[in-house]
Design an enzyme around this catalytic site. Structure first.
Site, PDB file in Angstrom:
ATOM      1  N   SER A  72       1.187  -1.448  -0.016  1.00 55.01           N
ATOM      2  CA  SER A  72      -0.341   0.228  -0.353  1.00 55.01           C
ATOM      3  C   SER A  72       1.254   1.322   0.219  1.00 55.01           C
ATOM      4  CB  SER A  72      -1.109  -0.449   1.279  1.00 55.01           C
ATOM      5  OG  SER A  72      -1.915   0.910   0.755  1.00 55.01           O
ATOM      6  N   HIS A 131      -8.607   1.242  -0.212  1.00 55.51           N
ATOM      7  CA  HIS A 131      -8.722   0.403  -1.455  1.00 55.51           C
ATOM      8  C   HIS A 131     -10.117  -0.641  -1.783  1.00 55.51           C
ATOM      9  CE1 HIS A 131      -4.475   0.639  -0.966  1.00 55.51           C
ATOM     10  NE2 HIS A 131      -4.405   0.237   0.411  1.00 55.51           N
TER      11      HIS A 131
END
Length: 754
Positions: free
Chosen positions: A87, A192
């Site tokens: 991430s 996400h």
């Protein structure tokens, strides 16, 4: 083989980076200026209790991850083979790969964090104990269609994302399934997931202004779980905000390149260490992962999927590392695209460096070749473009360099240079910068090919101040780039060229090489360079024994040419390849170079089966002893027109001036000697055309640049399937040479030991 992986949000702790802020004060200073607060105080004290808020967490993690990385490369010196980040950590992976500098990356992270902080009302939870597919089944079965898969961390650890009330409602459903652990994550948004669409769109507008460089280290993408390709950085970072993190796939992709690859977390905590251990266990128990990854990756398989063989250890490790190569082997540039796009792509995919033969081609042809090559290679598969000095046309030389800069060509092979030029210095200086450790970092690598020590000295010295000052004055480079260019040599590597095909000074390799090494060592000491310029060998290398000789002399890499012209990938005619596959070591000769006709420079060409070398020398002798065409006797004129040209001098002259300006034509008309040279030079360009197009009726006039290395190669492969050029592939013969060279080298070492 080693990969560095960087953690993301969730790994932050008070006290992280404790001893690093003072060790890298410049980084800390930049961070404070960009963020508007003390990053050191936030990470070490967190007086306002904000470290766990996304707006502060992400910049803090980016900065601390970067400090860990700078410390690592400062101590270890060598960079990793691959990088990836979870991430937010992907920004550190891209930083390590050279996609952007520290400040640019921090500004992107700061904006990303601000946008994600706004996305309130969402939640996330980790589902542990079942596969991602099983998680999806449960979501579908229970009509939880507003929940997305956010992270695929391991085979049995999946993170879901959505509205907080939906995430909370899913808890009891998942906990009813035997073997499942449900852990609510401390986040404020549905990261996400589809709910980050607005943040992604706003970030898209922001990132467009960022300067993104080509990647210097292969990066595994969160979005795809595979290697980044050229030009994907911005789109990937935009999509990453709303796409699931394919971490499990990313790690399996790495392990399929080398099951023993060392994966090291760079940053605080040990979250990725634990994930990696679990993925390794799952990988070991699922051999089908390897097959699946190979099918998915196809030709984008990363170099080095097996433990290094002896042949992979030949040459300079630093050279191979800098160019991301498996073998210290280059297929050099052969003009007019004989070193074709296909040849370059084959070499790159096999872990070697191929140079496209751009010399003698027009601007549009070179541009189309670049586009074709780049479309077939991933960002970590390097290739080079040949770059010839144009003494007759500086504007065209500059135009080609600007084309290389436009398409972010990382490597050029500079050939035929007798003086330093503005275009070459511009390419070298453009994009120079210092990293946080104070090292000069170059975006553009120059491999210079030469056979004279005085030319080597020119490339082993910094760029001339006069040219740098002129480029700064014209706005082509910045003052900072000019300053840094004065601290490094023009070339990263120099290729010592012995008696080779094409243009040659007929140098003897075993004499030239030590002279070049001595020149390199002297100039390194004189200018105080930190890095060595590597020295490779070219000319006469066509068999494993010649490769052994090169590496035994201390060559950092080898370069082949003539043997590659007689392969499937070579962009010359089949008739030429058939002629070449039958030659022996004495079937080449020297004649005059058409592009340097007036000064009598020599090229080495095919002799067997053609009259070209003899005819080329005859034309030069006539030019040397006469002042005009009219000075030639009638028998000589008729011989040249009927046998050599098969055209009248008048027809040839009209053809040669067709695209010239009136001013240029007048200069030629005013000089009978110059007019004679122009007419005679037609024969040389026409002989090249005849050969490349394979016009059978013009076979005796074929001009084919070639050295005796091909004759040696032909003898080596006689009686094998490689005797026929149709079975010769540039990458396969390169690997065969390297493999057999390593075997012969080992045998010779054993003999010395006994």
């Amino acid at each position: 083989m080693k990969a560095y992986v960087f953690p993301g949000q969730g790994s932050q702790t008070v006290g992280m980076g404790k001893e690093l802020f003072d060790e890298f004060p410049k980084v800390t200073e930049i961070a404070d200026r960009v963020l508007g607060y003390s990053i050191k105080e936030l990470c070490l004290e967190d007086k306002n209790n904000v470290l766990n808020q996304t707006q502060y967490t992400q910049p803090a993690m980016y900065v601390v991850n970067a400090l860990y990385y700078y410390k690592k490369i400062k101590d270890a010196v060598q960079k990793p083979d691959y990088v990836a980040g979870h991430s937010l950590g992907e920004y550190n992976a891209l930083l390590a790969a050279g996609a952007f500098d520290f400040e640019t990356g921090l500004r992107l992270v700061k904006k990303r964090a601000e946008l994600m902080q706004k996305a309130i009302g969402g939640g996330m939870a980790a589902i542990i104990g079942v596969t991602k597919d099983r998680v999806n089944e449960i979501l579908v079965k229970n009509n939880l269609d507003r929940i997305d898969i956010a992270n695929c961390n391991t085979e049995l650890q999946t993170v879901i994302s959505g509205y907080e009330n939906d995430i909370d409602a899913s808890k009891s459903i998942f906990e009813q399934v035997p073997g499942i652990s449900y852990i609510k994550l401390k986040v404020s948004g549905a990261f996400h997931s589809r709910y980050m669409e607005d943040a992604s769109e706003e970030f898209k507008n922001f990132i467009q202004e960022a300067k993104i460089n080509n990647l210097e280290i292969p990066v595994i993408s969160n979005v795809s779980g595979e290697l980044y390709k050229n030009g994907e950085v911005k789109n990937n970072l935009i999509n990453q905000i709303k796409s699931s993190v394919q971490w499990n796939k990313s790690m399996i992709y790495l392990m399929n390149q080398n099951s023993d690859i060392e994966i090291e977390q760079i940053g605080p905590g040990n979250a990725l260490v634990g994930m990696t251990k679990r993925i390794r266990r799952e990988y070991a128990s699922h051999p089908e992962y390897a097959l699946q990854a190979k099918q998915e990756a196809g030709e984008n398989q990363i170099i080095g999927s097996k433990k290094a063989t002896v042949s992979e250890k030949l040459g300079s490790d630093k050279f191979k590392k800098d160019y991301n190569l498996k073998y210290a082997y280059i297929a050099g540039g052969m003009y007019r695209g004989i070193s074709s796009e296909q040849m370059v792509v084959k070499m790159a995919k096999a872990g070697m460096l191929g140079i496209f033969g751009s010399g003698g081609l027009g601007y549009k042809q070179v541009e189309q070749a670049i586009q074709k090559i780049q479309s077939q290679l991933s960002s970590n598969q390097l290739f080079g473009m040949n770059f010839l000095q144009r003494l007759d046309n500086e504007e065209k030389e500059v135009a080609i360099i600007d084309l290389f800069l436009k398409y972010h060509i990382k490597v050029i092979e500079a050939s035929g240079f007798i003086k330093m030029t503005k275009s070459l210095v511009k390419y070298r200086a453009k994009g120079l910068k210092k990293d946080v450790l104070g090292n000069v970092v170059s975006e553009h690598k120059i491999i210079a090919k030469m056979s004279r020590p005085e030319v080597a000295e020119m490339f082993l010295s910094p760029a001339p101040d006069k040219l740098l000052d002129k480029l700064v004055e014209q706005g082509d480079i910045t003052s900072e780039e000019a300053l840094l260019a004065g601290k490094i040599p023009v070339a990263d590597d120099i290729t010592v060229e012995g008696d080779s095909g094409g243009h040659t000074d007929q140098g003897i390799t075993c004499v030239l090489f030590p002279a070049m090494v001595a020149t390199r060592d002297r100039l390194k000491k004189q200018f105080g360079y930190e890095k060595d310029v590597r020295i490779g060998l070219a000319g006469g290398i066509g068999t494993p024994i010649s490769a052994v000789a090169a590496f035994a002399m201390g060559a950092d890499y080898i370069v082949t040419g003539s043997i590659n012209q007689c392969t499937v990938e070579s962009n010359t005619s089949e008739l030429v390849k058939s002629l070449l596959q039958d030659i022996n070591v004495q079937d080449t000769d020297y004649t005059i170079a058409g592009d340097m006709f007036e000064i009598g420079a020599k090229v080495q060409v095919l002799k067997k089966g053609v009259f070209f070398p003899a005819r080329g020398n005859t034309l030069y002798e006539l030019y040397r002893h006469n002042n005009s065409i009219d000075d030639l006797d009638e028998d000589t004129k008729q011989m040249i027109e009927k046998r050599y040209f098969k055209k009248s001098f008048k027809e040839v002259y009209q053809e040669m001036i067709r695209n010239l300006s009136q001013e240029e034509i007048q200069k030629i008309e005013d000089s009978p000697k110059k007019k004679m040279a122009l007419i005679f030079k037609w024969y040389f360009s026409n002989s090249t055309r005849l050969a490349m197009e394979g016009e059978a009726e013009g076979k005796i006039d074929f001009q084919v640049h070639c050295g005796p290395a091909l004759g040696a190669f032909n003898q080596w492969v006689r009686g094998t399937e490689l005797e026929d050029w149709r079975n010769r592939h540039v990458d396969q013969i390169a690997i065969k040479i390297m493999d057999e060279a390593s075997e012969q080298l080992v045998e010779r070492l054993k003999m010395l030991m006994n």
